[in-house]
Design a protein around this motif. Structure first.
Motif, PDB file in Angstrom:
ATOM      1  N   ALA A  92       0.864  -1.175   0.000  1.00 26.83           N
ATOM      2  CA  ALA A  92       0.000   0.000   0.000  1.00 26.83           C
ATOM      3  C   ALA A  92       0.899   1.223   0.000  1.00 26.83           C
ATOM      4  O   ALA A  92       1.929   1.241   0.688  1.00 26.83           O
ATOM      5  N   GLU A  93       0.526   2.214  -0.780  1.00 32.31           N
ATOM      6  CA  GLU A  93       1.265   3.467  -0.773  1.00 32.31           C
ATOM      7  C   GLU A  93       0.285   4.624  -0.786  1.00 32.31           C
ATOM      8  O   GLU A  93      -0.799   4.529  -1.360  1.00 32.31           O
ATOM      9  N   ILE A  94       0.656   5.685  -0.115  1.00 36.44           N
ATOM     10  CA  ILE A  94      -0.209   6.850  -0.020  1.00 36.44           C
ATOM     11  C   ILE A  94      -0.146   7.628  -1.334  1.00 36.44           C
ATOM     12  O   ILE A  94       0.898   7.684  -1.980  1.00 36.44           O
ATOM     13  N   THR A  95      -1.272   8.197  -1.718  1.00 36.28           N
ATOM     14  CA  THR A  95      -1.331   9.029  -2.916  1.00 36.28           C
ATOM     15  C   THR A  95      -1.141  10.492  -2.522  1.00 36.28           C
ATOM     16  O   THR A  95      -1.120  10.829  -1.331  1.00 36.28           O
ATOM     17  N   GLU A  96      -1.040  11.349  -3.500  1.00 31.99           N
ATOM     18  CA  GLU A  96      -0.940  12.776  -3.216  1.00 31.99           C
ATOM     19  C   GLU A  96      -2.187  13.263  -2.480  1.00 31.99           C
ATOM     20  O   GLU A  96      -2.095  14.058  -1.543  1.00 31.99           O
ATOM     21  N   ALA A  97      -3.358  12.766  -2.872  1.00 34.84           N
ATOM     22  CA  ALA A  97      -4.599  13.143  -2.172  1.00 34.84           C
ATOM     23  C   ALA A  97      -4.560  12.675  -0.717  1.00 34.84           C
ATOM     24  O   ALA A  97      -5.040  13.373   0.179  1.00 34.84           O
ATOM     25  N   GLY A  98      -3.985  11.512  -0.470  1.00 33.12           N
ATOM     26  CA  GLY A  98      -3.842  11.010   0.892  1.00 33.12           C
ATOM     27  C   GLY A  98      -2.921  11.893   1.714  1.00 33.12           C
ATOM     28  O   GLY A  98      -3.203  12.206   2.874  1.00 33.12           O
ATOM     29  N   ARG A  99      -1.808  12.303   1.108  1.00 35.49           N
ATOM     30  CA  ARG A  99      -0.883  13.207   1.805  1.00 35.49           C
ATOM     31  C   ARG A  99      -1.561  14.547   2.101  1.00 35.49           C
ATOM     32  O   ARG A  99      -1.366  15.122   3.161  1.00 35.49           O
ATOM     33  N   GLU A 100      -2.353  15.013   1.164  1.00 32.61           N
ATOM     34  CA  GLU A 100      -3.041  16.292   1.366  1.00 32.61           C
ATOM     35  C   GLU A 100      -4.021  16.218   2.534  1.00 32.61           C
ATOM     36  O   GLU A 100      -4.116  17.152   3.324  1.00 32.61           O
ATOM     37  N   VAL A 101      -4.741  15.106   2.660  1.00 32.12           N
ATOM     38  CA  VAL A 101      -5.696  14.998   3.764  1.00 32.12           C
ATOM     39  C   VAL A 101      -4.953  14.884   5.096  1.00 32.12           C
ATOM     40  O   VAL A 101      -5.369  15.477   6.090  1.00 32.12           O
ATOM     41  N   VAL A 102      -3.842  14.154   5.138  1.00 32.80           N
ATOM     42  CA  VAL A 102      -3.043  14.074   6.368  1.00 32.80           C
ATOM     43  C   VAL A 102      -2.498  15.459   6.716  1.00 32.80           C
ATOM     44  O   VAL A 102      -2.556  15.890   7.872  1.00 32.80           O
ATOM     45  N   ASP A 103      -1.997  16.161   5.712  1.00 35.45           N
ATOM     46  CA  ASP A 103      -1.477  17.510   5.953  1.00 35.45           C
ATOM     47  C   ASP A 103      -2.570  18.456   6.443  1.00 35.45           C
ATOM     48  O   ASP A 103      -2.307  19.350   7.250  1.00 35.45           O
ATOM     49  N   ALA A 104      -3.788  18.266   5.968  1.00 31.00           N
ATOM     50  CA  ALA A 104      -4.908  19.112   6.404  1.00 31.00           C
ATOM     51  C   ALA A 104      -5.305  18.808   7.851  1.00 31.00           C
ATOM     52  O   ALA A 104      -5.658  19.713   8.610  1.00 31.00           O
ATOM     53  N   ILE A 105      -5.231  17.550   8.232  1.00 30.40           N
ATOM     54  CA  ILE A 105      -5.641  17.124   9.572  1.00 30.40           C
ATOM     55  C   ILE A 105      -4.557  17.372  10.609  1.00 30.40           C
ATOM     56  O   ILE A 105      -4.855  17.721  11.761  1.00 30.40           O
ATOM     57  N   ALA A 106      -3.306  17.194  10.239  1.00 34.40           N
ATOM     58  CA  ALA A 106      -2.186  17.182  11.185  1.00 34.40           C
ATOM     59  C   ALA A 106      -2.139  18.384  12.137  1.00 34.40           C
ATOM     60  O   ALA A 106      -1.949  18.188  13.346  1.00 34.40           O
ATOM     61  N   PRO A 107      -2.302  19.618  11.679  1.00 36.37           N
ATOM     62  CA  PRO A 107      -2.222  20.734  12.637  1.00 36.37           C
ATOM     63  C   PRO A 107      -3.321  20.684  13.701  1.00 36.37           C
ATOM     64  O   PRO A 107      -3.048  20.912  14.890  1.00 36.37           O
ATOM     65  N   ASP A 108      -4.559  20.386  13.300  1.00 38.54           N
ATOM     66  CA  ASP A 108      -5.651  20.288  14.270  1.00 38.54           C
ATOM     67  C   ASP A 108      -5.451  19.104  15.212  1.00 38.54           C
ATOM     68  O   ASP A 108      -5.762  19.176  16.398  1.00 38.54           O
ATOM     69  N   HIS A 109      -4.949  18.010  14.669  1.00 42.63           N
ATOM     70  CA  HIS A 109      -4.690  16.812  15.457  1.00 42.63           C
ATOM     71  C   HIS A 109      -3.617  17.097  16.519  1.00 42.63           C
ATOM     72  O   HIS A 109      -3.795  16.768  17.702  1.00 42.63           O
ATOM     73  N   ALA A 110      -2.528  17.732  16.105  1.00 41.71           N
ATOM     74  CA  ALA A 110      -1.456  18.067  17.049  1.00 41.71           C
ATOM     75  C   ALA A 110      -1.960  19.054  18.099  1.00 41.71           C
ATOM     76  O   ALA A 110      -1.658  18.914  19.289  1.00 41.71           O
ATOM     77  N   ARG A 111      -2.740  20.042  17.669  1.00 50.54           N
ATOM     78  CA  ARG A 111      -3.290  21.025  18.610  1.00 50.54           C
ATOM     79  C   ARG A 111      -4.190  20.330  19.632  1.00 50.54           C
ATOM     80  O   ARG A 111      -4.114  20.590  20.826  1.00 50.54           O
ATOM     81  N   ALA A 112      -5.036  19.420  19.157  1.00 48.72           N
ATOM     82  CA  ALA A 112      -5.929  18.687  20.069  1.00 48.72           C
ATOM     83  C   ALA A 112      -5.131  17.817  21.033  1.00 48.72           C
ATOM     84  O   ALA A 112      -5.455  17.747  22.221  1.00 48.72           O
ATOM     85  N   LEU A 113      -4.094  17.145  20.556  1.00 50.52           N
ATOM     86  CA  LEU A 113      -3.248  16.342  21.441  1.00 50.52           C
ATOM     87  C   LEU A 113      -2.616  17.198  22.527  1.00 50.52           C
ATOM     88  O   LEU A 113      -2.569  16.809  23.697  1.00 50.52           O
TER      89      LEU A 113
END
Length: 158
Positions: A92-113
């Motif tokens: 399995a490999e991540i696509t560009e769209a997958g990276r974009e969704v992780v990049d979109a979530i990551a700041p909110d996820h880190a802030r929530a943590l």
């Protein structure tokens, strides 16, 4: 019977699991993902992985992984491909769209943590928590990344 310190530790862990984790999950549910899917995408951000490795690292059965991967493939976040040397193995490999969704979530996820957990602790307490949880995870047989290698971007840890 648990002693007082063990009871205090257990009650804190329960509060984190029952109150904190559902709050944390809101950061990726807003993007249509559940915890396991976000974790899979995070794992694939590092490198393509065998499905069997992903299942083991995520502590899920191959059938559950297959179900989740199908959803991620359908959404265009992951691509599956056979191993060039062994056709029985699927990567399995991540696509560009997958990276974009992780990049979109990551700041909110880190802030929530930080809001849920780390803002309430001193650096020494964070270090002690990290050591403790790594020891527990290793004892449970989880595939643990202690984060000291520097290979994982801080906002992409889950």
């Amino acid at each position: 019977m648990l002693d007082c310190e063990e009871q205090r530790a257990w009650q804190g862990l329960l509060a984190l699991m029952l109150v904190g984790i559902p709050r944390l999950e809101r950061t990726f549910k807003a993007h249509g993902l559940v915890h396991i899917e976000y974790g899979l995408l995070n794992a694939l951000c590092q490198a393509p992985r065998r499905l069997s490795e992903l299942a083991s690292a995520s502590n899920v059965s191959i059938s559950r992984l297959s179900h989740r991967m199908s959803k991620l493939v359908d959404r265009g976040y992951v691509r599956l491909r056979p191993d060039e040397c062994d056709g029985r193995v699927t990567f399995a490999e991540i696509t560009e769209a997958g990276r974009e969704v992780v990049d979109a979530i990551a700041p909110d996820h880190a802030r929530a943590l930080r809001e849920i957990l780390f803002d309430h602790l001193t650096p020494e307490q964070v270090a002690a928590l990290a050591d403790s949880m790594q020891a527990v995870g290793e004892k449970l047989g989880a595939c643990m990344d202690d984060g000291r290698s520097g290979d994982v971007a801080p906002d992409r840890r889950h």
